[in-house]
Design an enzyme around this catalytic site. Structure first.
Site, PDB file in Angstrom:
ATOM      1  N   GLY A 167     115.142  46.646  97.257  1.00 28.76           N
ATOM      2  CA  GLY A 167     115.080  46.205  98.647  1.00 28.76           C
ATOM      3  C   GLY A 167     116.070  45.094  98.922  1.00 28.76           C
ATOM      4  O   GLY A 167     116.509  44.384  98.011  1.00 28.76           O
ATOM      5  N   VAL A 168     116.433  44.916 100.197  1.00 28.62           N
ATOM      6  CA  VAL A 168     117.319  43.820 100.574  1.00 28.62           C
ATOM      7  C   VAL A 168     116.731  42.964 101.692  1.00 28.62           C
ATOM      8  O   VAL A 168     117.315  41.949 102.058  1.00 28.62           O
ATOM      9  CB  VAL A 168     118.705  44.311 101.048  1.00 28.62           C
ATOM     10  CG1 VAL A 168     119.430  44.992  99.929  1.00 28.62           C
ATOM     11  CG2 VAL A 168     118.596  45.230 102.254  1.00 28.62           C
ATOM     12  N   GLY A 169     115.590  43.367 102.232  1.00 31.37           N
ATOM     13  CA  GLY A 169     115.096  42.754 103.464  1.00 31.37           C
ATOM     14  C   GLY A 169     114.809  41.274 103.355  1.00 31.37           C
ATOM     15  O   GLY A 169     114.868  40.543 104.342  1.00 31.37           O
ATOM     16  N   GLU A 170     114.471  40.813 102.169  1.00 33.20           N
ATOM     17  CA  GLU A 170     114.140  39.397 102.018  1.00 33.20           C
ATOM     18  C   GLU A 170     115.214  38.641 101.247  1.00 33.20           C
ATOM     19  O   GLU A 170     115.377  37.437 101.419  1.00 33.20           O
ATOM     20  CB  GLU A 170     112.767  39.277 101.359  1.00 33.20           C
ATOM     21  CG  GLU A 170     111.708  39.943 102.234  1.00 33.20           C
ATOM     22  CD  GLU A 170     110.281  39.783 101.747  1.00 33.20           C
ATOM     23  OE1 GLU A 170     110.075  39.501 100.562  1.00 33.20           O
ATOM     24  OE2 GLU A 170     109.369  39.946 102.581  1.00 33.20           O
ATOM     25  N   ASN A 201     121.645  52.639 102.751  1.00 40.05           N
ATOM     26  CA  ASN A 201     122.351  52.680 104.041  1.00 40.05           C
ATOM     27  C   ASN A 201     123.068  51.348 104.234  1.00 40.05           C
ATOM     28  O   ASN A 201     122.472  50.366 104.688  1.00 40.05           O
ATOM     29  CB  ASN A 201     121.360  52.939 105.179  1.00 40.05           C
ATOM     30  CG  ASN A 201     122.047  53.027 106.539  1.00 40.05           C
ATOM     31  OD1 ASN A 201     123.217  52.654 106.680  1.00 40.05           O
ATOM     32  ND2 ASN A 201     121.325  53.519 107.520  1.00 40.05           N
ATOM     33  N   ILE A 219     122.703  50.858  97.475  1.00 43.03           N
ATOM     34  CA  ILE A 219     122.454  50.542  98.879  1.00 43.03           C
ATOM     35  C   ILE A 219     122.368  51.865  99.635  1.00 43.03           C
ATOM     36  O   ILE A 219     123.361  52.568  99.814  1.00 43.03           O
ATOM     37  CB  ILE A 219     123.581  49.645  99.445  1.00 43.03           C
ATOM     38  CG1 ILE A 219     123.689  48.353  98.609  1.00 43.03           C
ATOM     39  CG2 ILE A 219     123.313  49.321 100.908  1.00 43.03           C
ATOM     40  CD1 ILE A 219     122.414  47.520  98.530  1.00 43.03           C
ATOM     41  N   ILE A 229     109.901  47.965 110.887  1.00 45.44           N
ATOM     42  CA  ILE A 229     109.733  46.733 111.671  1.00 45.44           C
ATOM     43  C   ILE A 229     111.076  46.254 112.222  1.00 45.44           C
ATOM     44  O   ILE A 229     111.257  45.075 112.526  1.00 45.44           O
ATOM     45  CB  ILE A 229     109.020  45.638 110.847  1.00 45.44           C
ATOM     46  CG1 ILE A 229     109.800  45.245 109.581  1.00 45.44           C
ATOM     47  CG2 ILE A 229     107.634  46.100 110.457  1.00 45.44           C
ATOM     48  CD1 ILE A 229     109.183  44.050 108.829  1.00 45.44           C
ATOM     49  N   PHE A 252     108.307  40.077 109.999  1.00 48.61           N
ATOM     50  CA  PHE A 252     108.646  38.993 109.067  1.00 48.61           C
ATOM     51  C   PHE A 252     107.463  38.559 108.211  1.00 48.61           C
ATOM     52  O   PHE A 252     107.424  37.428 107.740  1.00 48.61           O
ATOM     53  CB  PHE A 252     109.238  37.792 109.813  1.00 48.61           C
ATOM     54  CG  PHE A 252     110.416  38.117 110.683  1.00 48.61           C
ATOM     55  CD1 PHE A 252     111.518  38.766 110.154  1.00 48.61           C
ATOM     56  CD2 PHE A 252     110.425  37.790 112.032  1.00 48.61           C
ATOM     57  CE1 PHE A 252     112.614  39.083 110.955  1.00 48.61           C
ATOM     58  CE2 PHE A 252     111.521  38.098 112.840  1.00 48.61           C
ATOM     59  CZ  PHE A 252     112.612  38.741 112.296  1.00 48.61           C
TER      60      PHE A 252
HETATM   61 MO1  MOS Z   1     106.932  40.109 103.632  1.00 47.89          MO
HETATM   62  S1  MOS Z   1     106.426  38.194 104.032  1.00 47.89           S
HETATM   63  O1  MOS Z   1     106.236  40.222 102.049  1.00 47.89           O
HETATM   64  O2  MOS Z   1     106.332  40.998 104.937  1.00 47.89           O
END
Ligand code: MOS
Length: 736
Positions: free
Chosen positions: A693-696, A622, A620, A472, A246
């Site tokens: 990206g979609v992670g954030e 996956n 997307i 991660i 994170f």
């Molecule tokens: Mo993210 S806070 O840019 O790993």
């Protein structure tokens, strides 16, 4: 390869493997507990020693004396590492925090010693015997007290201009017939990832190898080299499996620095993990903010002025939380002003946590938008649709590469049943529960960065990909494998993805939600080269060669892919670099979050009943992994809305609730069914993958959607996160 024109049709577009909801390729290792994490690379033949860190017992001042005799005499103790015997230590480039550099104490729990012993238990017992004398100095721990005086930081601390102006904000705001001027606060938050920071360090002569848990291998090598004062090429870091980050594991923390120093001092491998209770004050966190938002609009709801003045605190030299990042491009409005200010706080360092800037910035802005819609007598969805913009209002009006924000809003409203929302707050009841709906918009920069990859084809037709990218918990292994499979025309079972080794080609790692789009683009580039090598080896004319179903075809000939490597493995390596597309187009991801909450009319207990996210992030790669990212972000956002806060002891200067008993995060029982869907789009300005990206993104806008739902349920507006029942109780509709 250089990517400087929008992508045309290419092998990825076949979507045989890419774009399909694919299980994690390393999933079985995770669920069977056999994926080795940093602390588990224990070679029983190595004479490993254990280090336990002793953190400072004061917030600011210096160590005046170290009393180590008792600890050194304790059973099993090999050495006690302190600033006196650690050797000269520098500091990394990304953080201002320092480890054992000198007797100065910058913040509570900053490492003052590491006790090294034969066993963990011996090290921990001896660590309790270390006595330290301090000379304390007065520190600054109160952010709110600095609202009136805190200065605008230099550009370096804010990562860009701290102040941005378009038009005449003050004039337009004063003239606007409908106005909002409110201040919102967000608390200090901890990453609270599952796996603590952990490292095993071993030296072989002057070469250092560390199994550790960090997100960006290149930053880790750079910062460890700076810390130890040795060349980067003597360091190898390995982080193949990471139990969450994170942003809290961006680069070197105390475990890595002190394990390396201790191993050098004792001439043996040393293992160090931060205990959970150390992580809150000894590492970085998301800093608390105070944000004043002003919006002016015409009576029919068009925004004419938008202003955002934001304050956070940090250690001297620390960075500014860029909360205004979303306010700049999100909504139309001819007159705009945003400003970041930075206070000095002698607490642990504030730094990156998932969607730094945007997540806390939207926590303020998207409540303000809800309040403004209400003042205008408009539906919050309609208010946002009306103020959509297809050009970036602050970057000289350049177009967004893609911006299906209105589609996210409309799709979400329909799918969620938004038309059933009561427009008047506190009017809907379900038994003892006051029920409300809320929504918020989401925006998060779509970044992409130079990324390398190496691919190898062997005689069995197996393709092995090597990248220093980390996973991660996001699905990096899987999207790397999917990309190579698509490019080489093989199934996933013919691809091996190897990640998390700093000796592999450099990628930006996991951060800023740029890892996925960047690393897959690098793999694409390397695979293009491998395809050329295959064609050449087979004597094919590379213009008409097709890779599909494990075969290579050209004209009438078709041969198994592996045949190209009969005479020896074929290896190709490339790095993708990006031209100026990010300057010609505003590249962002978008979303809309919808929440329904119930608030107990008597106790004020808040339960999220259901949530929906509609996201737009280009192709997307996956959908299964991406959905997991979004529902994970939503879960984290519910925590931000209702639970998470590190409490500052303003007298002594530390975060008091520094464990998972006191720092509350959501558990399964807090989270209802979460629905996450994606808008069907590709963004050819990003890369040949056409993906973002979609992670954030999945976190951005979640907390204000929940806060707005609580308002709709109760009629109580809380502008101070987290929204806890004590802030509702005396204002509840039924309260006497
Ligand atoms: Mo993210 S806070 O840019 O790993």
């Amino acid at each position: 390869m250089k990517f400087d024109t929008p992508a045309g049709r290419n092998p990825i577009d076949r979507l045989k493997v890419v774009g399909r909801p694919t299980d994690r390729v390393e999933g079985h290792l995770k669920v069977t507990g056999t994926a080795p994490y940093a602390y588990e690379w224990h070679d029983p033949r190595a004479s490993l020693a254990y280090g336990v860190i002793v953190g400072a017992g004061i917030a600011k001042g210096r160590v005046s004396a170290l009393h180590l005799d008792e600890a050194k005499a304790a059973p099993g103790v090999v050495a006690v590492v302190t600033h006196e015997n650690a050797g000269p230590l520098g500091k990394g480039a990304f953080y201002v925090q320092r480890f054992l550099a000198d007797p100065k104490v910058d913040h509570y729990h900053q490492a003052v010693a590491a006790v090294v012993a034969e066993t963990f238990e011996q090290a921990r017992a001896a660590a309790a015997l270390v006595r330290v004398d301090y000379v304390s100095e007065a520190g600054r721990f109160d952010l709110a007290a600095q609202w009136d005086t805190a200065p605008v930081p230099p550009e370096s601390a804010s990562g860009g201009p701290p102040e941005s102006v378009v038009g005449d904000f003050e004039g337009a705001f004063a003239a606007a017939p409908v106005r909002l001027d409110e201040t919102y606060t967000t608390p200090d938050q901890a990453h609270a990832m599952m796996e603590p920071h952990a490292t095993i360090a071993s030296w072989d002569g002057d070469r250092l190898t560390c199994h550790t848990s960090i997100q960006q291998m290149n930053w880790g090598v750079r910062d460890l080299a700076l810390t130890l004062g040795i060349p980067k090429n003597r360091i190898r870091l390995l982080s193949p499996y990471i139990g969450g980050g994170f942003g809290g594991k961006g680069t070197v923390q105390a475990d890595l620095a002190l394990a390396a120093v201790a191993a050098r001092l004792v001439g043996r491998p040393v293992k160090v993990a931060l205990q959970r209770t150390q992580m809150f004050n000894a590492t970085i966190h998301r800093p608390a903010t105070i944000q004043r938002i002003r919006i002016g609009a015409t009576r029919d709801g068009r925004i004419t002025a938008i202003g955002h003045d934001s304050l956070n605190g940090n250690l001297p030299g620390g960075r500014t939380e860029p909360t205004t990042a979303s306010t700049k491009p999100f909504y139309a409005g001819a007159n705009r002003w945003t400003r970041l200010r930075l206070a000095t706080l002698d607490l642990a360092e504030g730094n990156a946590m998932r969607a730094p800037g945007e997540a806390p910035g939207l926590m303020a802005l998207e409540i303000a938008m809800d309040e403004m819609a209400e003042r205008l007598g408009m539906d919050p969805v309609a208010f946002r649709v009306l103020n959509d913009t297809q050009v970036d209002p602050m970057q000289g009006g350049i177009p967004f590469s893609t911006r299906p924000f209105v589609e996210c809003l409309r799709t979400g409203a329909k799918r969620f049943g938004w038309d059933r929302r009561a427009s008047r707050p506190a009017t809907l009841r379900d038994g003892r529960w006051l029920v409300g709906m809320g929504m918020a918009g989401a925006i998060r920069a779509a970044k992409i960065a130079t990324s390398g990859a190496r691919v190898r084809l062997d005689g069995r037709g197996v393709v092995t990909v090597e990248v220093d990218m980390t996973d991660i918990g996001t699905g990096s292994y899987t999207i790397v494998a999917q990309t190579a499979a698509e490019m080489m025309g093989v199934g996933l079972d013919r691809v091996v993805a190897r990640l998390g080794d700093s000796d592999f080609p450099e990628t930006p790692g996991s951060g800023g939600q740029q890892g996925g789009p960047s690393v897959t683009a690098g793999v694409y580039a390397a695979c293009l080269k491998l395809r050329e090598a295959v064609a050449q080896r087979l004597g094919f004319n590379s213009d008409d060669v097709a890779f599909a179903d494990g075969m290579v075809r050209s004209g009438n000939r078709a041969v198994p892919l592996g045949q190209a490597a009969q005479a020896g493995d074929l290896v190709a390596e490339d790095t993708i670099e990006f031209g100026d597309l990010s300057k010609r187009f505003a590249q962002q991801t978008f979303g809309a979050h919808f929440a329904e909450v119930g608030v107990d009319a008597d106790t004020g207990e808040i339960r999220v009943r259901r949530m929906l996210a509609v996201c737009a992030a280009g192709r997307i790669i996956n959908p299964k992994a991406a959905r997991s990212q979004v529902i994970g972000g939503m879960t984290m956002g519910i925590g931000a809305a209702l639970m998470e806060r590190m409490d500052v002891d303003k007298r002594r200067g530390f975060f008091v609730n520094h464990d998972l008993a006191g720092y509350e995060v959501p558990v399964h029982a807090d989270i209802p069914h979460l629905d996450a869907v994606f808008v069907d789009e590709v963004d050819p300005t990003m890369s040949p993958m056409k993906a973002k990206g979609v992670g954030e993104l999945g976190l951005c806008g979640v907390a204000p959607a929940v806060a707005n739902a609580v308002y709709n349920a109760t009629g109580v507006r809380v502008r101070d996160y987290p929204v806890t029942l004590d802030k509702l109780l005396d204002r509840m509709p039924d309260a006497a």
